[in-house]
Design a protein around this motif. Structure first.
Motif: not given
Length: 1294
Positions: A1048-1068
């Protein structure tokens, strides 16, 4: 099979090679036959005594040496049998086959009859044995009870031999006579069995049967035959030739002429055993199932009281294999002394004679995991678990049934096949019936029991008639009830009379019967042959001809691929694949292809020649366009012609042999006593006439052969060497086609077992190598080397054959068999022992209760203990698997997937005491060196990734463990909001699960998700510290131990990074590093990643700030991403893996386009408020919408595209999900790719004035040629149906 191979070399065209007589040797007297089993409990008349070959003519034939032991054993597989005048003494007929080292076959035909014993020594020996037997019984049972004699007679009836099955009355009368005192030389006449045997190079069964029965009749008839017996024997040995191919021949028996015919070169090879009998004994469906097992080279055991039935079914099935040939152990009649051969850990086709009244459940077979058991007399079969059906089975059975019905044979199927039952069912569930009652029981069952529906009244009639004509009256009543007209029974009666030995005047009816049999045989065989002609019509296209000459091909045979299996399978209709993928792995298919390759240097093998000619003919008539791959059923089109050919040949005789004539014998030499078969005059029978008109035929063929040999000699490969290569090339089981029918000293048995051990090891080496090459080949392809050559189907086949091999190894040399699976039974013993130890140590295993753990300071995946017992428990808890064989297979698959198969088996075999307890000294598992090598071969399989457990058991519940790893160095490791997670795989998703606050690890149970693809991670933005910085999510399948990392390596939250509260992470998938910490996460990237970027770096993520790819790198990345998607769709469907990774993972389409859009993008603004690509898309859309309102865009194609872009962007913006700006861009790209709109949207974005404000002049997006090139690349995706995973498009309704 074709007898042609047996007649090769210098074999003259003689109809019969030997005439032999077997029976009792009055010199040596009564010798008990110990090898046939201990039988001193039985009354002396029931014991087996050794028989001898009393005479054979000629002494020897150079091209076919006489094998005395084998002939003696097969003429009288149970040794001599004695009778008194009170017993049934009908003559019997049976055939046998001897397979030589080189695979050629010789056939034997045997007429057994009873002759009065004249030697007073033998009679008195029998009387002495009886007195001893009675005395012994009197001492074991007190004389007061009368039970002693009756108990012995019931014992007799149980072990009573085949010959007594003939009449329902015989056993009762005989046992009553015996109760008085068994055999008494003063009162009873003693009879002993004698056998007349013809040994021939080709299976002319009907002709030999008629010749032998006429010869026997000549001895028993009241008047002497026209000529001495020597004349007839000399005639068939030296003056009757083999019919030429495509011709018929008539020769003379003692009383009437005998006709036989041989198929022409383009026809199916000779097969004279009546297929109709095989079909009516088993039923069509059962026969097709047994045929399928034979094609797949399983172990097939035929079981019947009647030797001729064993032979009829065995020869019938192998005949139907055309153009393929059975390559393994083939013993249609297994003599009693060779029973240890059932232990053979190789495919075999054997026939075992059942004792009358014996119960199938008491038959101890060393291994049944891969066994097809055929109970001929009771018309039922037991099949191995999960084996594929023959293609178009239903239509095939229908066509066969119609052929049978056209000859008046009912085609109802026999007892429904039983697959192996689990050990829970009681072994004695089928009650055994002693012989006396069994007859009437059989009659009742045949009337009203659906289980044996394959015998309509008519065949029952035939069966009963064959068992003695006394029952015709009972039959007529029966046939009236079953609705068969009595007229037909009369016809049958006439036919049977003709076959019975007295039917002198009605020869024509017998000939009619024979003609009908011959026509039916050829039509049934044509139906089978045409299935193969259709299925393998294009096989030649896939044969790989790689060697320049025969010698180099033979020397490199092992390393070569001879057949392009993957391409062949990819060309076949889907429903055929399960069967074909197994079949093309068999030895018979490999040999067929070998023969095809060798045919470019030497003469074509006969069956191959016929088969190729048929395929060419079909092509000529273009029965089907080769391009058209349909699984629709094609019926056989040449049934009429094939039957007519046979009829014409039998009606118009091509050749008549010399009549029997007086020989040069002294006066009085040909005389003999009526009822006794005499010792014939050897001097006249040991040499044939010199001036035969057809002996010249031999000379010319010999000259032709010599010429051919001289031509081939320039290959400087002398024949022995070539034979040696061929033997080795065809590798397994070949050297054991026929057990040596001779002295069975412990040394011989040890030698045989040693061969088995070597064979098993070699097979293991070949199989593991094949599995490795296939897998390595495919992974090399993913790295971009060459083309893929394995399908999931093929992998499954290889793994199934590995399971069979392990079962065979584990059942070799078992002391006592327990359950159907030897491997599982060994595992259970081991488990019981370990659990005892475990109780002593009281150590608790990992529990599967969903548990919550407080976070400790270092979060990582706790390691998973490698435990054989734990894996067994997982398998035992799977309610889907009902049998031991199934459990063993699941355990092997699980161990393979976890890469611990070799380790587990090593651990299992480390308990020396247990192995010694379970296995005999010669067993494979107790040969130390071989065992080590075997484990080493299995160890090599750890080099590749298998998903053979996950992908097969798709419905089981699996515990998963999730660990969320935040980025530590920032204080916000924790969040006050309520996080949730949803794990998705190729088979489904877990649904949204709330994660308890401040817990970074949880376990959950869920139906198998398959290979994991994505994780959705999000939170509800509640509380003060609602921002959350996550490094990655780890998910592990707790059964298979597969661990996936979702970066992932990113923020989840309003007003931080791109404002995302959920992310779809791709697995390996995480590659474990080393054995000790196999469970711990390992940052080694999987092989197929390019070295330039270890994981997808979003330009806006923290780590990506300083990273700026060049324009060339960006263009290359896009090409690569599109290429991967194209390759994905070119793989077979079951093989494709996850499309999501290719669309959204690292080095995916989204990642590459993101870089393209970021090139020259003015992202940083004053006061550092980051601008995202999505902002540009939104502005462009806003501009288009306003332009649209002003009416600048008409209803043109461009206008439509414009509307679609606006529509999609608005839909994405109005989704209830908080997926952030990068998430929205990702979604737009995915939807555009799915709906084939991306190439149309690009020009709109490029032409939009907004671009001037937001991009620098050097940006790729402002370079028209680059954009046009990009559009061209993206258009190549239009040919493929892109579907998106539910986790990506959740909440979007487009």
């Amino acid at each position: 099979m074709s007898g042609s191979s047996a007649v090769s070399g210098a074999a003259p065209c003689r109809f019969a090679h030997y005439f032999a007589i077997c029976g009792i040797d009055t010199e040596t007297g009564l010798e008990p036959d110990e090898l046939a089993g201990e039988n001193f409990e039985q009354s002396p008349l029931k014991r087996t005594f050794k028989s001898k070959v009393l005479a054979r003519y000629p002494e020897n034939v150079e091209w076919n040496p006489f094998d005395q032991d084998a002939v003696n054993m097969l003429c009288m597989p149970k040794g001599l049998s004695f009778r008194t005048q009170a017993d049934q003494r009908d003559p019997q007929f049976h055939s046998f086959i001897i397979t030589k080292e080189d695979g050629s076959r010789t056939y034997g035909f045997v007429h057994t009859f009873y002759e009065e014993v004249t030697s007073p020594q033998i009679c008195s020996a029998m009387q002495t044995l009886y007195q001893m037997h009675n005395a012994e019984h009197a001492s074991t049972n007190p004389p007061s009870s009368s039970s002693s004699s009756s108990s012995s007679s019931s014992m007799d009836s149980l072990a009573s031999s085949l010959d007594e099955v003939d009449s329902p009355t015989s056993s009762s009368t005989s046992s009553s006579s015996r109760r008085v005192g068994g055999y008494d030389s003063a009162r009873d006449t003693l009879y002993v069995s004698k056998a007349l045997c013809l040994i021939t190079p080709m299976p002319f069964m009907h002709a030999c049967r008629r010749f032998l029965s006429q010869l026997h009749r000549a001895v028993t008839a009241a008047t002497a035959p026209p000529l001495p017996l020597e004349s007839y024997v000399h005639n068939i040995l030296y003056e009757v030739p083999l019919p030429a191919p495509g011709r018929s021949l008539k020769f003379h028996g003692v009383y009437e002429p005998i006709v036989c015919q041989r198929p022409g070169l383009g026809e199916l090879p000779l097969a004279d055993f009546p297929l109709a009998e095989a079909f009516s004994l088993l039923g069509v469906e059962n026969l097709v199932q047994v045929f399928t097992c034979t094609l797949l080279e399983m172990q097939i055991l035929l079981y019947s009281q009647d030797y001729q039935r064993l032979m009829t079914v065995a020869e019938g099935i192998t005949t139907l294999l055309f153009p393929f040939q059975w390559q393994h152990v083939y013993v249609p009649i297994l003599p009693a002394s060779l029973l240890h051969f059932l232990d053979a850990p190789v495919p075999y086709l054997m026939g075992l004679q059942s004792k009358e009244g014996a119960d199938r459940s008491k038959l101890e077979l060393p291994q049944e995991a891969n066994l097809c058991f055929v109970d001929i007399d009771n018309h039922y079969i037991e099949l191995p678990e999960d084996f594929p059906h023959f293609p178009n089975k239903t239509e095939f059975i229908q066509e066969l049934s119609e052929v049978l019905l056209s000859y008046g044979i009912s085609a109802n199927t026999g007892a429904p096949p039983r697959t192996r039952t689990s050990p829970g069912s009681t072994p004695g569930s089928t009650p055994s019936t002693p012989g006396r009652e069994r007859k009437t029981v059989a009659l009742r069952q045949l009337e009203d029991d659906g289980r044996n529906g394959n015998l309509a009244g008519e065949e029952l009639a035939v069966l009963e008639l064959l068992q003695g004509n006394a029952t015709l009256e009972r039959l007529q009543a029966l046939t009236k009830r079953t609705g068969v007209t009595v007229a037909r029974v009369d016809a049958l009666r006439a036919g049977v009379k003709a076959q019975s030995t007295d039917g002198q005047g009605e020869r024509t009816a017998a000939e009619e019967e024979e003609l009908k049999n011959a026509k039916l045989n050829v039509q049934l065989r044509e139906v089978f042959a045409s299935r193969f002609t259709t299925m393998f019509a294009d096989y030649e296209a896939f044969v790989i001809q790689s060697a320049p000459d025969l010698e180099s091909w033979l020397t490199n045979r092992e390393q070569m691929h001879n057949f392009d299996k993957a391409s062949f399978l990819s060309d076949q209709p889907e429903p055929y694949l399960p069967f074909l993928s197994h079949f093309i792995e068999t030895q018979m298919f490999a040999t067929f292809i070998d023969n095809k390759i060798m045919s470019q240097w030497e003469e074509k093998e006969l069956q191959l020649r016929v088969f190729d000619a048929r395929i060419d003919k079909a092509r000529l008539y273009n029965v089907r366009a080769p391009s058209l791959r349909s699984s629709s059923y094609q019926r056989c089109s040449i049934l009429k012609e094939s039957a007519q050919t046979i009829e014409q040949r039998l009606m118009k005789i091509d050749h008549t042999a010399i009549h029997p004539h007086l020989l040069d014998m002294k006066i009085g030499q040909g005389r003999y006593e009526q009822g006794y078969f005499p010792k014939l005059q050897a001097d006249v029978l040991n040499t044939g006439p010199t001036n035969n008109k057809w002996s010249h035929r031999t000379a010319t063929t010999q000259r032709r052969k010599d010429r051919h040999r001289q031509q081939t000699e320039h290959l400087n490969l002398d024949n022995d060497l070539k034979e040696k290569y061929m033997q080795e090339a065809r590798s397994l089981g070949k050297n054991l086609r026929q057990p040596k029918l001779s002295d069975l000293s412990p040394a011989v048995i040890a030698q045989t077992n040693w061969k088995f051990v070597e064979g098993l090891l070699k097979e293991c080496r070949m199989k593991t190598k094949r599995m490795l090459v296939e897998k390595m080949g495919r992974e090399a392809v993913e790295l971009g080397h060459g083309e893929a050559n394995i399908t999931g189907l093929e992998e499954n086949t290889l793994i199934a054959s590995l399971c069979d091999l392990l079962e065979r190894i584990w059942s070799h040399g078992l002391q006592v068999k327990q359950g159907k699976s030897a491997l599982w039974s060994h595992l259970l013993h081991y488990q019981a022992r370990e659990e005892k130890l475990e109780q002593q140590q009281a150590e608790s295993p990992v529990s599967h209760v969903p548990e919550r753990r407080k976070s400790d300071c270092s979060i990582a995946m706790p390691s998973l203990r490698v435990s054989l017992i734990q894996d067994m428990r997982h398998i035992q808890s799977m309610s889907e698997i009902k049998t031991d064989v199934g459990r063993a297979r699941a355990w092997i698959r699980l161990s393979l997937e976890k890469k611990v198969l070799s380790q587990h088996l090593k651990q299992l075999l480390s308990g020396q005491a247990l192995t010694k307890k379970l296995y005999k000294r010669y067993a494979f598992l107790r040969c130390e060196e071989e065992k080590e090598q075997f484990l080493f071969h299995l160890l090599s399989l750890n080099a590749v990734d298998y998903f053979c457990f996950t992908s097969v058991f798709t419905t089981i519940m699996i515990p998963y463990r999730v660990v969320i790893i935040p980025i530590k160095k920032l204080s916000n490791a924790m969040t006050t909001s309520n996080p949730w997670v949803c794990v998705s795989g190729e088979l489904g998703d877990s649904g949204i699960m709330q994660i308890p606050k401040n817990v970074l690890e949880m376990t959950f149970d869920c139906q198998n998700l398959g290979k994991l693809t994505t994780v959705q991670l999000g939170h509800d933005n509640a509380g003060l510290l609602a921002k959350w910085l996550v490094d990655c999510v780890m998910v592990r399948n707790e059964i298979t131990g597969h661990t996936y990392r979702f970066p992932c390596g990113r923020w989840l939250g309003k007003g931080v990074d791109d404002g995302s509260l959920e992310r779809v992470l791709i697995g390996e998938l995480v590659v474990p590093c080393g054995d000790e910490d196999s469970g711990r996460s390992c940052r080694t990237p999987p092989l197929q990643r390019s070295p330039s970027q270890t994981r997808r770096i979003s330009i806006t993520s923290l780590s990506g700030r300083g990273y700026k790819p060049t324009s060339a790198q960006i263009q290359e990345a896009i090409g690569e991403a599109v290429n991967n998607i194209v390759k994905h769709f070119h793989k077979p469907e079951k093989e494709r893996g996850s499309l999501t990774v290719l669309l959204c993972g690292e080095s995916s389409l989204v990642a590459a386009l993101e870089q393209f859009f970021h090139h020259g993008f003015k992202s940083a603004r004053l006061f550092q408020k980051t601008v995202f690509v999505w902002d540009f898309v939104e502005k462009a859309v806003a501009y288009m919408e306003s332009a649209d309102q002003m009416g600048d865009l008409q209803e043109t194609a461009e206008g439509m595209t414009c509307q679609s872009l606006c529509h999609y962007v608005n839909a994405i913006n109005s989704t209830p999900r908080n997926i952030g700006k990068d998430g929205k861009f990702q979604l737009l790209v995915c939807l555009g790719a799915r709906d084939r709109l991306l190439p149309q949207w690009l020009p709109l974005l490029v032409e939009c004035p907004v671009i001037l404000r937001m991009y620098e002049d050097t940006a790729l997006l402002r370079d028209r040629t680059t954009v046009n090139a990009l559009i061209g690349v993206l258009e190549t995706l239009h040919d493929f149906p892109i579907t998106l995973e539910a986790s990506l498009v959740k909440g979007i309704d487009l």
